[in-house]
Design a protein around this motif. Structure first.
Motif, PDB file in Angstrom:
ATOM      1  N   GLY A 289      10.599  -2.558   4.420  1.00 13.72           N
ATOM      2  CA  GLY A 289      10.885  -3.725   3.423  1.00 13.72           C
ATOM      3  C   GLY A 289      11.426  -3.283   2.238  1.00 13.72           C
ATOM      4  N   PRO A 290      11.655  -4.038   1.249  1.00 12.75           N
ATOM      5  CA  PRO A 290      12.414  -4.001  -0.254  1.00 12.75           C
ATOM      6  C   PRO A 290      11.523  -3.091  -1.081  1.00 12.75           C
ATOM      7  N   LEU A 291       9.811  -3.097  -0.992  1.00 11.79           N
ATOM      8  CA  LEU A 291       9.337  -2.380  -1.749  1.00 11.79           C
ATOM      9  C   LEU A 291       9.195  -0.972  -1.486  1.00 11.79           C
ATOM     10  N   VAL A 292       9.290  -0.665  -0.216  1.00 15.46           N
ATOM     11  CA  VAL A 292       9.454   0.605   0.084  1.00 15.46           C
ATOM     12  C   VAL A 292      10.664   1.297  -0.016  1.00 15.46           C
ATOM     13  N   GLU A 293      12.008   0.529   0.108  1.00 12.34           N
ATOM     14  CA  GLU A 293      13.221   1.158  -0.472  1.00 12.34           C
ATOM     15  C   GLU A 293      13.453   1.113  -1.860  1.00 12.34           C
ATOM     16  N   TYR A 294      12.565   0.408  -2.459  1.00 14.04           N
ATOM     17  CA  TYR A 294      12.868   0.409  -4.015  1.00 14.04           C
ATOM     18  C   TYR A 294      11.938   1.795  -4.333  1.00 14.04           C
ATOM     19  N   ALA A 295      10.872   2.015  -3.681  1.00 15.75           N
ATOM     20  CA  ALA A 295      10.299   3.254  -3.960  1.00 15.75           C
ATOM     21  C   ALA A 295      11.073   4.465  -3.653  1.00 15.75           C
ATOM     22  N   ARG A 296      11.880   4.336  -2.625  1.00 19.28           N
ATOM     23  CA  ARG A 296      12.475   5.497  -2.221  1.00 19.28           C
ATOM     24  C   ARG A 296      13.582   5.891  -2.988  1.00 19.28           C
ATOM     25  N   ALA A 297      14.404   4.592  -3.340  1.00 14.63           N
ATOM     26  CA  ALA A 297      15.600   4.652  -4.483  1.00 14.63           C
ATOM     27  C   ALA A 297      14.942   5.504  -5.719  1.00 14.63           C
ATOM     28  N   PHE A 298      13.660   5.220  -6.377  1.00 14.23           N
ATOM     29  CA  PHE A 298      13.294   5.688  -7.356  1.00 14.23           C
ATOM     30  C   PHE A 298      13.132   7.037  -7.291  1.00 14.23           C
ATOM     31  N   ALA A 299      12.559   7.562  -6.289  1.00 17.49           N
ATOM     32  CA  ALA A 299      12.231   9.196  -5.970  1.00 17.49           C
ATOM     33  C   ALA A 299      13.498   9.604  -6.100  1.00 17.49           C
ATOM     34  N   LEU A 300      14.538   9.152  -5.157  1.00 18.01           N
ATOM     35  CA  LEU A 300      15.853   9.765  -5.055  1.00 18.01           C
ATOM     36  C   LEU A 300      16.522  10.041  -6.509  1.00 18.01           C
ATOM     37  N   LYS A 301      16.264   9.106  -7.096  1.00 12.05           N
ATOM     38  CA  LYS A 301      16.974   8.956  -8.698  1.00 12.05           C
ATOM     39  C   LYS A 301      16.319  10.015  -9.368  1.00 12.05           C
ATOM     40  N   GLN A 302      15.084  10.316  -9.178  1.00  8.94           N
ATOM     41  CA  GLN A 302      14.519  11.332 -10.005  1.00  8.94           C
ATOM     42  C   GLN A 302      14.604  12.738  -9.872  1.00  8.94           C
ATOM     43  N   LEU A 303      15.281  12.767  -8.517  1.00  8.28           N
ATOM     44  CA  LEU A 303      15.623  14.096  -7.861  1.00  8.28           C
ATOM     45  C   LEU A 303      17.217  14.171  -8.071  1.00  8.28           C
ATOM     46  N   ASN A 304      17.641  13.199  -8.798  1.00 12.01           N
ATOM     47  CA  ASN A 304      19.289  13.322  -9.082  1.00 12.01           C
ATOM     48  C   ASN A 304      19.983  13.156  -7.784  1.00 12.01           C
ATOM     49  N   ARG A 305      19.393  12.553  -6.775  1.00 13.67           N
ATOM     50  CA  ARG A 305      20.222  12.308  -5.670  1.00 13.67           C
ATOM     51  C   ARG A 305      20.698  10.916  -5.696  1.00 13.67           C
ATOM     52  N   ASN A 306      21.629  10.530  -6.786  1.00 13.66           N
ATOM     53  CA  ASN A 306      21.993   9.213  -7.074  1.00 13.66           C
ATOM     54  C   ASN A 306      22.728   8.473  -5.891  1.00 13.66           C
ATOM     55  N   GLU A 307      23.595   9.228  -5.074  1.00 12.18           N
ATOM     56  CA  GLU A 307      24.514   8.408  -4.179  1.00 12.18           C
ATOM     57  C   GLU A 307      23.475   7.942  -3.062  1.00 12.18           C
TER      58      GLU A 307
ATOM     59  N   ALA B 119       0.911  -1.026  -0.049  1.00  8.83           N
ATOM     60  CA  ALA B 119      -0.008   0.033  -0.121  1.00  8.83           C
ATOM     61  C   ALA B 119       0.920   1.265  -0.147  1.00  8.83           C
ATOM     62  N   PHE B 120       1.891   1.167   0.768  1.00  4.72           N
ATOM     63  CA  PHE B 120       2.671   2.494   0.940  1.00  4.72           C
ATOM     64  C   PHE B 120       3.732   2.594  -0.544  1.00  4.72           C
ATOM     65  N   GLN B 121       3.901   1.396  -0.962  1.00  6.92           N
ATOM     66  CA  GLN B 121       4.846   1.666  -2.314  1.00  6.92           C
ATOM     67  C   GLN B 121       3.868   2.123  -3.492  1.00  6.92           C
ATOM     68  N   SER B 122       2.527   1.551  -3.521  1.00  5.06           N
ATOM     69  CA  SER B 122       1.675   2.016  -4.389  1.00  5.06           C
ATOM     70  C   SER B 122       1.275   3.483  -4.425  1.00  5.06           C
ATOM     71  N   TRP B 123       1.464   4.035  -2.902  1.00  6.14           N
ATOM     72  CA  TRP B 123       0.988   5.523  -2.626  1.00  6.14           C
ATOM     73  C   TRP B 123       2.161   6.099  -3.390  1.00  6.14           C
ATOM     74  N   ALA B 124       3.381   5.848  -3.014  1.00  5.31           N
ATOM     75  CA  ALA B 124       4.739   6.561  -3.370  1.00  5.31           C
ATOM     76  C   ALA B 124       4.600   6.541  -4.967  1.00  5.31           C
ATOM     77  N   PHE B 125       4.191   5.492  -5.730  1.00  8.94           N
ATOM     78  CA  PHE B 125       4.330   5.566  -7.052  1.00  8.94           C
ATOM     79  C   PHE B 125       3.140   6.303  -7.657  1.00  8.94           C
TER      80      PHE B 125
END
Length: 691
Positions: free
Chosen positions: A389-407, A358-364
Motif C-alpha cells: 500500500g501507499p504507506l509502505v511505498e512511502y516508507a520505502r521511498a524515504f529510505a531510498l532517498k536517505q541512501l541516495n538511491r534517488n531514481e 504497523a509496517f510503516q511505523s516499524w520502518a520509520f
C-alpha cells in the motif's frame, strides 16, 4: 449460477463484511429468478446498504421465505425509528409511514409478530480524569444529537466534574484500577438510551457529522458503526493526521461490553451477537496526541505500563503487541520498540486494519536509528505478508532517498501515488494528501531537477498552505534558478512558522536580499520574523544586528523598543538604542536611554563614553568631559575615550589638559591618526601663543 449457490456465496461475502459485493451478487441473481429465498436475502442486503425503502418492493416476492419474518422485523424497526426521529424534528416522513403500513399488513396476513420496537435515543458516555481543559468542548460537541451525557470520573482533582454537571451531564464515579474497559463498562451501566456514543474528553464530534449520527439511529439492524477518528499530531491540524476507525456508536444490548485493559474495543462483543458493524460517514476529532497534551498527561509512561500488563494477561495479542511497539516508538525509545514490531508482524492476522500502518511505523523506527537498508527489508516483508500500500511505498521511498538511491525512490513514489488507502485502514492520510509530493520534490531537488522540484513544492503549498518546509524548499529552488525576488517572497511565507524554520527562512531571505543589494529588505524580513516570535531572543538579535549593519537607525530604535516590551532591561540594549537615537537627532530620548544604561550598570565604562559622545554632539563640553572621565575611571585603557576627552578639554579652553589626554591616547595606540592630527594642531596653536 443457481439460486442456492448465489445465496451461499452471498452469505459468505456478508460474513466477511463485504456487504456491497453480496448485494451485487444477489441483485444479479434476482434478475434471473423470482425465488422467495433470493428475494428475501436481496431485500435484507438492501437494508444493510441503507436502501430500506427499496427493500419494500421485494416483500411480496419474498413471502414464504425462511428469513421473511426477520426481514419484516428489520423493516418495521427501521420505519418506526424514522417516524420517531421525524416527530422529534417536527417533520413528516411519509415514506416511513407508508413503509410501516405495508410491513404491518404483510405481518398480519402472515401471522408474524413484529415484537417490541423501542424508540431510538442516544447516550454519550465518557470516562474522565482531570479534563477541565477539554470536557466542556467535548460535551457541547455532542449535545445537539444526544438525549443524555454520562460522565464517569476516575479521580479528578480539578474542575472537571463541576463543569460536566453545569452542562447537564449525569455524573458517576469509578475507582481507577488500571483498566479502561472496567471504567467504560461502568459508564455503560449508567446509560439509559438505546444507543451509545463512546467519546473521550479530548475529542470533539464534528458538527458536520450530526446528520450521519441521526441516520445511524434509525437502523437498529446494525449492531454498531465505526467512526473515523482524526488524530491531530500538530497544532496545524492539516499537517499530520493519523486516522483509525474503531466502533464508537453502538446499540446498548445485553452482552455488549468493552474488552481490553487498554486500547479497549466494543466491536468483538457486538460481533459475537451476530450483528453487523458498518462504517459511518462521520468524524471525531482527537487532540490528545498533540505533543503538548501527551507530555502534560504523561501518556507514554502510562500507556507502556498498561500495555505490558495487558500482554502479560494475553501474550499472543498481535494488536496489543503493535500498540506497545508504537508506544515505545512515539516515546522515542526506538530500540525498545523494534522487538515488539517483530512480534506483532509474526502474529498479525491477514487483513488487519492496522497492518500497513504497523509496517510503516516499524520502518520509520529504523529510520530514527539510521538503519535504512533494514527499513527497506521491512517494506519488502509488508508486501510478502499481504500488506502492500501507499504507506509502505512511502516508507520505502524515504529510505531510498536517505541512501541516495534517488531514481529508485522516484519509482517507489510513483507506485505509491497509484495506490489508495482503504477507509477502514489505520494510517496517516496526509501521506496521500501532500507528503508523497513533498518527498517527490526533495528527490527531484537531490537529482538537480530544479523545475520538477519547484513544481512539486508548489503543489504541496497549494494543498497545505501553512506547511513551511515546502515554502522553504520552493524558495531554495527558485534561488538556484536565479529568481531572487520570487525566492525572497517564498521565504517570507515561512516566517510565521516555528522558530527553527523561521530562522532558516530568515537566513534564506537575507541571502536573497544581499544578492539583490537591498539591505533594507533584509532588515524588514528580520523584523517580521522577530515580531512573529516575540519570545525569541535569537530572532530579535538578528533584527537588531541587520538594522545596525544597514545603518537603518529608525529600525534599530524600533528593535530596541520591541526588546523593552518583551524582555528585561539590559544596559547594552539601552546603549544601542541611545546611539541610534543620536543618529536620528532625538537627543533627549538618547540621553534618557544612556542615563538608564548607566544606572542599570554603573560599572559599564562604555555607557559613560556614549553619554560623553551625546554631550559632544550638543557641544556641551563640560558635561561631555565629566562623562568621559567617569568612564575612564572604570577603564583607562581605551584610546578612543582619551581621544574624545582630549577634544572636549580643548573646546573647554584647556589645551594643556587636551594635550595630556591625546598623548595618553597615543601611548595606548601609537597609530591613532586622529589623535596625532589633533595633537599636532594644538601644539602648533600653543607655540603660536607662546611666540
Amino acid at each position: 449460477m443457481n439460486p442456492h449457490q448465489a445465496l451461499a456465496d452471498a452469505r459468505a461475502l456478508q460474513a466477511q463484511g463485504r456487504w456491497d459485493a453480496a448485494a451485487d451478487l444477489l441483485e444479479e441473481a434476482l434478475a434471473r429468478t423470482d425465488d422467495p429465498e433470493v428475494a428475501a436475502e436481496c431485500a435484507l442486503a438492501r437494508c444493510y446498504n441503507a436502501r430500506e425503502s427499496d427493500a419494500v418492493s421485494l416483500l411480496r416476492t419474498a413471502e414464504g421465505a425462511t428469513r421473511f419474518a426477520n426481514l419484516l422485523r428489520v423493516l418495521a424497526a427501521h420505519f418506526n425509528a424514522r417516524k420517531v426521529i421525524a416527530q422529534r424534528l417536527k417533520r413528516k416522513d411519509l415514506g416511513a409511514e407508508d413503509g410501516a403500513r405495508e410491513v404491518r399488513r404483510l405481518a398480519k396476513a402472515a401471522g408474524i409478530s413484529l415484537g417490541a420496537m423501542p424508540k431510538p435515543s442516544l447516550s454519550a458516555v465518557l470516562i474522565v480524569r482531570n479534563e477541565a481543559k477539554h470536557v466542556a468542548a467535548c460535551i457541547e460537541s455532542v449535545q445537539p444529537v444526544c438525549d443524555e451525557i454520562v460522565v464517569v470520573d476516575t479521580g479528578s482533582t480539578d474542575g472537571t466534574v463541576s463543569i460536566a454537571q453545569r452542562l447537564g451531564a449525569r455524573i458517576g464515579t469509578f475507582e481507577w484500577c488500571d483498566d479502561f474497559s472496567a471504567a467504560r463498562n461502568h459508564a455503560l451501566s449508567l446509560a439509559t438510551s438505546t444507543w451509545c456514543l463512546w467519546i473521550d474528553a479530548d475529542e470533539r464530534l464534528d458538527p458536520q457529522s450530526y446528520g450521519a449520527v441521526i441516520s445511524a439511529l434509525i437502523r437498529p439492524h446494525f449492531g454498531g458503526y465505526t467512526i473515523p477518528i482524526v488524530n491531530f499530531l500538530n497544532k496545524d491540524e492539516a499537517q499530520d493526521q493519523i486516522i483509525h476507525t474503531p466502533c464508537r456508536l453502538f446499540q446498548r444490548l445485553p452482552g455488549v461490553a468493552f474488552e481490553g485493559r487498554i486500547h479497549e474495543q466494543i466491536a468483538p462483543s457486538i460481533q459475537r451477537l451476530g450483528l453487523p458493524i458498518a462504517m459511518l460517514d462521520a468524524r471525531i476529532f482527537h487532540y490528545g496526541y498533540q505533543e503538548s497534551e501527551v507530555a502534560e498527561k504523561r501518556k507514554h509512561e502510562r500507556t507502556i505500563s498498561l500495555l505490558h500488563m495487558a500482554l502479560k494477561e494475553n501474550p499472543d495479542d498481535d494488536f496489543q503487541q503493535f500498540n506497545l511497539a508504537n508506544a515505545y516508538y512515539t516515546a522515542g525509545k526506538y530500540e525498545d520498540a523494534l522487538p515488539w514490531f517483530e512480534k506483532a508482524a509474526e502474529s498479525m492476522q491477514p487483513g488487519a486494519h492496522h497492518g500497513q500502518f504497523a509496517f510503516q511505523s516499524w520502518a520509520f523506527c529504523l529510520f530514527a536509528l539510521s538503519r535504512f537498508e533494514e527499513a527497506i527489508a521491512v517494506c519488502d516483508r509488508a508486501v510478502e505478508q499481504g500488506f502492500p500500500g501507499p504507506l509502505v511505498e512511502y516508507a520505502r521511498a524515504f529510505a531510498l532517498k536517505q541512501l541516495n538511491r534517488n531514481e529508485e525512490a522516484l519509482e517507489a513514489i510513483q507506485q505509491a501515488e497509484k495506490m489508495h488507502l482503504d477507509p477502514r485502514e489505520t494510517g496517516d492520510r496526509s501521506i496521500l494528501q501532500y507528503k508523497l509530493r513533498f518527498l517527490r520534490a526533495q528527490v527531484h531537488a537531490a537529482l538537480g531537477e530544479t523545475q520538477e522540484a519547484g513544481q512539486a513544492y508548489r503543489e504541496v503549498v497549494a494543498t497545505v498552505p501553512n506547511f513551511c518546509p515546502a515554502h522553504l524548499g520552493l524558495a531554495l529552488e527558485l534561488k538556484r534558478q536565479g529568481r531572487l525576488e520570487e525566492a525572497f517572497d517564498a521565504s517570507q511565507a515561512a516566517l510565521n512558522a516555528d522558530e527553527e524554520h523561521a530562522a532558516i527562512a530568515v537566513d534564506l531571505a537575507v541571502s536573497c536580499a544581499e544578492e539583490m543589494r537591498d539591505p533594507f529588505a533584509a532588515v524588514r524580513v528580520c523584523e517580521e520574523a522577530a515580531r512573529a516570535h516575540p519570545d525569541s531572543r535569537a530572532l530579535w538579535e538578528r533584527w537588531l544586528a541587520r538594522a545596525e549593519r544597514a545603518e537603518d537607525w529608525p529600525s534599530v530604535v524600533a528593535a530596541c523598543s520591541f526588546f523593552a516590551h518583551h524582555f528585561d532591561a539590559e544596559a547594552d540594549v539601552l546603549l544601542r538604542a541611545g546611539r541610534a537615537l543620536m543618529h536620528t537627532g532625538q537627543y533627549q530620548l538618547a540621553l534618557q536611554c544612556l542615563e538608564d544604561a548607566c544606572a542599570l550598570d554603573p560599572e559599564n565604562a562604555n555607557a559613560y563614553w556614549h553619554v560623553g559622545d551625546l554631550f559632544s554632539r550638543c557641544e556641551r563640553w563640560a558635561e561631555a568631559a565629566l562623562a568621559y572621565r567617569k568612564g575612564l575611571t572604570l577603564d583607562s585603557t581605551n584610546p578612543d575615550a582619551w581621544f574624545t576627552l582630549g577634544n572636549a578639554m580643548y573646546y573647554l579652553g584647556r589645551p594643556d589638559a587636551a594635550v595630556l589626554a591625546l598623548e595618553t591616547a597615543l601611548s595606548l595606540k601609537p597609530d591613532h591618526e586622529q589623535a596625532k592630527h589633533n595633537l599636532a594642531l594644538i601644539r602648533d596653536e600653543l607655540r603660536e601663543r607662546a611666540s
